[in-house]
Design a protein around this motif. Structure first.
Motif, PDB file in Angstrom:
ATOM      1  N   GLY A 334      66.053  16.129   8.926  1.00 13.99           N
ATOM      2  CA  GLY A 334      65.905  14.875   9.449  1.00 13.99           C
ATOM      3  C   GLY A 334      66.998  13.868   8.379  1.00 13.99           C
ATOM      4  O   GLY A 334      67.873  14.408   7.874  1.00 13.99           O
ATOM      5  N   ALA A 335      66.310  12.763   7.868  1.00 17.21           N
ATOM      6  CA  ALA A 335      66.906  12.101   6.999  1.00 17.21           C
ATOM      7  C   ALA A 335      67.202  12.536   5.735  1.00 17.21           C
ATOM      8  O   ALA A 335      68.218  12.269   5.293  1.00 17.21           O
ATOM      9  N   ALA A 336      66.243  13.213   5.119  1.00 20.09           N
ATOM     10  CA  ALA A 336      66.386  13.804   3.736  1.00 20.09           C
ATOM     11  C   ALA A 336      67.635  14.745   4.141  1.00 20.09           C
ATOM     12  O   ALA A 336      68.224  14.908   2.999  1.00 20.09           O
ATOM     13  N   MET A 337      67.906  15.471   4.983  1.00 16.64           N
ATOM     14  CA  MET A 337      69.166  16.273   5.270  1.00 16.64           C
ATOM     15  C   MET A 337      70.363  15.611   5.013  1.00 16.64           C
ATOM     16  O   MET A 337      71.440  15.960   4.422  1.00 16.64           O
ATOM     17  N   THR A 338      70.519  14.372   5.776  1.00 16.08           N
ATOM     18  CA  THR A 338      71.836  13.535   5.657  1.00 16.08           C
ATOM     19  C   THR A 338      71.792  13.033   4.040  1.00 16.08           C
ATOM     20  O   THR A 338      72.960  12.855   3.672  1.00 16.08           O
ATOM     21  N   SER A 339      70.706  12.577   3.646  1.00 20.36           N
ATOM     22  CA  SER A 339      70.601  12.045   2.020  1.00 20.36           C
ATOM     23  C   SER A 339      71.559  13.225   1.156  1.00 20.36           C
ATOM     24  O   SER A 339      71.858  12.738   0.268  1.00 20.36           O
ATOM     25  N   ALA A 340      70.764  14.420   1.622  1.00 23.26           N
ATOM     26  CA  ALA A 340      71.366  15.646   0.486  1.00 23.26           C
ATOM     27  C   ALA A 340      72.800  15.826   0.846  1.00 23.26           C
ATOM     28  O   ALA A 340      73.553  16.043  -0.127  1.00 23.26           O
ATOM     29  N   ALA A 341      73.263  15.282   2.085  1.00 20.79           N
ATOM     30  CA  ALA A 341      74.786  15.796   2.227  1.00 20.79           C
ATOM     31  C   ALA A 341      75.721  14.734   1.534  1.00 20.79           C
ATOM     32  O   ALA A 341      76.585  14.994   1.053  1.00 20.79           O
ATOM     33  N   PHE A 342      75.072  13.395   1.712  1.00 25.92           N
ATOM     34  CA  PHE A 342      75.824  12.427   0.997  1.00 25.92           C
ATOM     35  C   PHE A 342      75.745  12.415  -0.474  1.00 25.92           C
ATOM     36  O   PHE A 342      76.696  12.128  -1.379  1.00 25.92           O
ATOM     37  N   ALA A 343      74.756  12.983  -1.179  1.00 26.86           N
ATOM     38  CA  ALA A 343      74.507  13.184  -2.580  1.00 26.86           C
ATOM     39  C   ALA A 343      75.559  14.503  -2.723  1.00 26.86           C
ATOM     40  O   ALA A 343      75.815  14.375  -4.152  1.00 26.86           O
ATOM     41  N   SER A 344      75.830  15.140  -2.057  1.00 27.90           N
ATOM     42  CA  SER A 344      76.807  16.382  -2.619  1.00 27.90           C
ATOM     43  C   SER A 344      78.172  15.779  -2.909  1.00 27.90           C
ATOM     44  O   SER A 344      78.784  16.491  -3.586  1.00 27.90           O
ATOM     45  N   GLY A 345      78.570  14.524  -2.317  1.00 26.51           N
ATOM     46  CA  GLY A 345      79.815  13.800  -2.735  1.00 26.51           C
ATOM     47  C   GLY A 345      79.633  12.938  -3.880  1.00 26.51           C
ATOM     48  O   GLY A 345      80.712  12.348  -4.154  1.00 26.51           O
ATOM     49  N   GLY A 346      78.625  12.806  -4.467  1.00 27.29           N
ATOM     50  CA  GLY A 346      78.325  11.876  -5.529  1.00 27.29           C
ATOM     51  C   GLY A 346      77.295  12.334  -6.176  1.00 27.29           C
ATOM     52  O   GLY A 346      76.661  13.236  -5.991  1.00 27.29           O
ATOM     53  N   SER A 347      76.567  10.804  -6.617  1.00 22.56           N
ATOM     54  CA  SER A 347      75.060  10.975  -7.148  1.00 22.56           C
ATOM     55  C   SER A 347      74.098  11.263  -6.312  1.00 22.56           C
ATOM     56  O   SER A 347      74.129  10.673  -5.146  1.00 22.56           O
ATOM     57  N   ALA A 348      72.791  11.803  -6.234  1.00 20.60           N
ATOM     58  CA  ALA A 348      71.736  11.797  -5.440  1.00 20.60           C
ATOM     59  C   ALA A 348      71.096  10.627  -5.157  1.00 20.60           C
ATOM     60  O   ALA A 348      70.637  10.096  -4.015  1.00 20.60           O
ATOM     61  N   LEU A 349      71.261   9.645  -6.186  1.00 20.22           N
ATOM     62  CA  LEU A 349      70.718   8.216  -6.000  1.00 20.22           C
ATOM     63  C   LEU A 349      71.447   7.562  -5.003  1.00 20.22           C
ATOM     64  O   LEU A 349      70.898   6.917  -3.998  1.00 20.22           O
ATOM     65  N   VAL A 350      72.903   7.517  -5.213  1.00 23.52           N
ATOM     66  CA  VAL A 350      73.882   6.813  -4.126  1.00 23.52           C
ATOM     67  C   VAL A 350      73.539   7.408  -2.710  1.00 23.52           C
ATOM     68  O   VAL A 350      73.471   6.415  -1.900  1.00 23.52           O
ATOM     69  N   GLY A 351      73.535   8.884  -2.517  1.00 22.08           N
ATOM     70  CA  GLY A 351      73.207   9.474  -1.231  1.00 22.08           C
ATOM     71  C   GLY A 351      71.947   8.874  -0.698  1.00 22.08           C
ATOM     72  O   GLY A 351      72.023   8.469   0.550  1.00 22.08           O
ATOM     73  N   GLN A 352      70.720   8.802  -1.412  1.00 17.19           N
ATOM     74  CA  GLN A 352      69.627   8.566  -0.945  1.00 17.19           C
ATOM     75  C   GLN A 352      69.712   6.986  -0.664  1.00 17.19           C
ATOM     76  O   GLN A 352      69.399   6.713   0.623  1.00 17.19           O
ATOM     77  N   TYR A 353      70.066   6.097  -1.528  1.00 18.75           N
ATOM     78  CA  TYR A 353      70.183   4.690  -1.264  1.00 18.75           C
ATOM     79  C   TYR A 353      71.223   4.147   0.123  1.00 18.75           C
ATOM     80  O   TYR A 353      70.951   3.472   1.010  1.00 18.75           O
ATOM     81  N   LEU A 354      72.276   4.992   0.217  1.00 20.49           N
ATOM     82  CA  LEU A 354      73.155   4.711   1.239  1.00 20.49           C
ATOM     83  C   LEU A 354      72.537   5.315   2.567  1.00 20.49           C
ATOM     84  O   LEU A 354      72.841   4.465   3.507  1.00 20.49           O
ATOM     85  N   VAL A 355      71.953   6.236   2.646  1.00 19.63           N
ATOM     86  CA  VAL A 355      71.316   6.511   3.947  1.00 19.63           C
ATOM     87  C   VAL A 355      70.125   5.884   4.345  1.00 19.63           C
ATOM     88  O   VAL A 355      70.096   5.459   5.399  1.00 19.63           O
ATOM     89  N   THR A 356      69.522   5.369   3.232  1.00 15.27           N
ATOM     90  CA  THR A 356      68.211   4.412   3.694  1.00 15.27           C
ATOM     91  C   THR A 356      68.799   3.242   4.223  1.00 15.27           C
ATOM     92  O   THR A 356      68.082   2.760   5.022  1.00 15.27           O
ATOM     93  N   VAL A 357      69.539   2.769   3.560  1.00 14.90           N
ATOM     94  CA  VAL A 357      69.920   1.316   3.918  1.00 14.90           C
ATOM     95  C   VAL A 357      70.721   1.516   5.406  1.00 14.90           C
ATOM     96  O   VAL A 357      70.364   0.577   6.262  1.00 14.90           O
ATOM     97  N   ALA A 358      71.515   2.349   5.375  1.00 14.58           N
ATOM     98  CA  ALA A 358      72.176   2.668   6.975  1.00 14.58           C
ATOM     99  C   ALA A 358      71.036   2.797   8.028  1.00 14.58           C
ATOM    100  O   ALA A 358      70.954   2.168   9.113  1.00 14.58           O
ATOM    101  N   LEU A 359      70.096   3.664   7.751  1.00 15.05           N
ATOM    102  CA  LEU A 359      69.035   4.032   8.508  1.00 15.05           C
ATOM    103  C   LEU A 359      68.223   2.769   8.861  1.00 15.05           C
ATOM    104  O   LEU A 359      67.719   2.379   9.955  1.00 15.05           O
ATOM    105  N   VAL A 360      67.908   1.931   7.716  1.00 17.73           N
ATOM    106  CA  VAL A 360      66.947   0.784   8.257  1.00 17.73           C
ATOM    107  C   VAL A 360      67.844  -0.209   9.093  1.00 17.73           C
ATOM    108  O   VAL A 360      67.133  -0.611  10.115  1.00 17.73           O
ATOM    109  N   CYS A 361      68.897  -0.389   8.850  1.00 12.68           N
ATOM    110  CA  CYS A 361      69.825  -1.173   9.473  1.00 12.68           C
ATOM    111  C   CYS A 361      69.731  -0.887  11.015  1.00 12.68           C
ATOM    112  O   CYS A 361      69.782  -1.600  12.034  1.00 12.68           O
TER     113      CYS A 361
END
Length: 459
Positions: A334-361
């Motif tokens: 789910g969303a945790a998988m997508t967060s992990a993917a974005f975290a692979s390209g930078g920090s885990a924090l950025v990936g997590q927040y990015l997916v969260t904001v996108a998902l909420v919007c």
């Protein structure tokens, strides 16, 4: 607990029937027929469709063509683009993305047809507002009032129990809890208040919010995906190879991935594709009918771009990010998988927040769009009677959606989506000659007008 298992088994069995061969053949078959009959309209007329996005609004209607598209996109660009794609690849493997593409490609022709019919057969309700959508072209085009009512009942069901509430609210609640440690009850309360503030203002307020939020959130998410694709650019071609290969051959278990057959990839890919872009579902025509236009074909073309943006671009971006980073075969989902993917390209924090904001919007705008769809279906069935009851029930379901089990939500959502699609697809097939004739009339008129202008210039 036994009762929950019983309900889950019942839903799984019903879902298997609803999304069985008949529905899949209807969805893909209708799109395939229209693609051939309309001479690859989604390919050769796409440049014109993109140009029409910015054409000034003319004719009767409640919204500009762009506002109507944004309202439709607000309902389609949602959890399906993040959680739905991740779920599809987790269950069906990378090959599921290929079947999402296929569903989207043929779905563009279907979306064109259903939105064109919505404008052609629309009418005005007792309040002077535009009223249109599958229930009207089923009734006025086919003369099947009972099937129109059936569609409207299923439409209310999807708004209440499918795409409109539970799947979105649950995704927002989980994302806010994981990223910002916000208690579930706080998210549910704030979300309910925000949805009430927008939806009680009617379609124009929903459209105003959608016009501002949808393009911004979609562009931001795509740019974030491009950032990951650049970071893993050497994996892009192998990823496409894996997608094509696993679409036609069973894929073995690997890491946290349990393995998948071709049938699983096909079924989950098409189901999640429809959940994401809603082509053939009959929802987008309800928004398209409100567009200020005198040309049904033009609004059909504009609406067709929605499937292109939603699945061909955004879902593809998500899928590639999941595959090239390798998280699809990991333990997350789910969303945790997508967060992990974005975290692979930078920090885990950025990936997590990015997916969260996108998902909420994404999820928030989907709720707004589906409130409008469900309200118009309710109005078709009941008139003004009980409209406040509909609004109260919708907001109540928003409030409790965060507390329902995720597996049950996806089963219920897929089931009611399929039920809604069936009468709409039957209507499109029944009105296929009207679709062809209207399309031929418009393009003949357009070509004649262009020839006349050319003669004036050369003369």
């Amino acid at each position: 607990m036994n009762f929950q298992l019983l309900i889950a088994d019942l839903l799984a069995n019903v879902n298997a029937i609803v999304w069985g061969p008949i529905t899949l053949c209807l969805l893909v078959g209708t799109g395939l027929y229209l693609t051939v009959r309309l001479k690859l309209i989604q390919v050769f007329r796409l440049p014109l469709a993109l140009k029409l996005l910015f054409k000034p609004a003319t004719g009767k209607g409640d919204l500009s063509s762009f506002a109507a598209l944004c309202t439709a996109l607000s309902a389609t660009i949602g959890t399906g683009n993040i959680v739905g794609v991740a779920t599809a690849i987790k269950i069906g493997g990378p090959g599921a993305l290929f079947w999402m593409w296929l569903a989207a490609f043929f779905g563009m022709a279907t979306k064109y047809a259903e939105c064109m019919l919505a404008v052609k057969y629309r009418t005005t309700d007792a309040r002077g507002r535009i009223a249109g959508g599958p229930m009207y072209y089923i009734e006025r085009g086919l003369g099947l009032g009972w099937m129109a009512k059936l569609f409207a009942v299923f439409g209310v069901g999807v708004a209440f129990f499918g795409i409109g509430t539970f799947a979105q609210v649950n995704a927002i609640s989980d994302a806010m809890s994981i990223a910002f440690h916000v208690p579930t009850w706080v998210t549910a309360l704030v979300l309910t208040v925000l949805v009430a503030a927008v939806t009680l203002g009617g379609v124009k307020r929903i459209a105003n919010v959608a016009q501002r939020l949808v393009p911004t959130m979609a562009l931001g998410y795509v740019l974030a995906c491009v950032w990951i694709l650049i970071a893993f650019s050497d994996q892009i071609l192998p990823a496409f190879g894996l997608i094509i290969e696993s679409a036609f051959t069973p894929i073995s278990a690997a890491g946290g991935f349990l393995g998948a057959t071709v049938a699983q990839a096909l079924q989950i890919g098409i189901a999640r594709g429809v959940f994401s872009n809603e082509a053939g579902l009959g929802s987008a025509p309800i928004a398209a009918a409100a567009a200020k236009t005198n040309e049904p074909v033009e609004q059909g073309l504009v609406s067709m771009t929605g499937t292109f943006f939603d699945t061909i671009i955004i879902c593809t971006m998500t899928g590639l990010v999941l595959i090239i980073t390798g998280v699809w075969s990991g333990e997350t989902a789910g969303a945790a998988m997508t967060s992990a993917a974005f975290a692979s390209g930078g920090s885990a924090l950025v990936g997590q927040y990015l997916v969260t904001v996108a998902l909420v919007c994404f999820a928030f705008t989907t709720i707004l769009g589906w409130h409008y769809y469900g309200e118009r279906c309710w109005y078709y069935l009941m008139g003004d009677r009980g409209l406040r009851l509909y609004q109260g029930l919708f907001l109540g379901l928003i409030a409790v959606g965060a507390f329902i089990q995720l597996d049950m939500i996806w089963l219920l959502a897929d089931t009611v989506n399929g039920l809604m699609a069936i009468p709409n697809l039957i209507a499109i097939i029944g009105l296929r000659h009207v679709i062809h004739a209207e399309t031929l009339r418009y393009f003949s008129k357009r070509e004649s007008s262009e020839m006349d202008r050319a003669e004036v210039v050369t003369g």
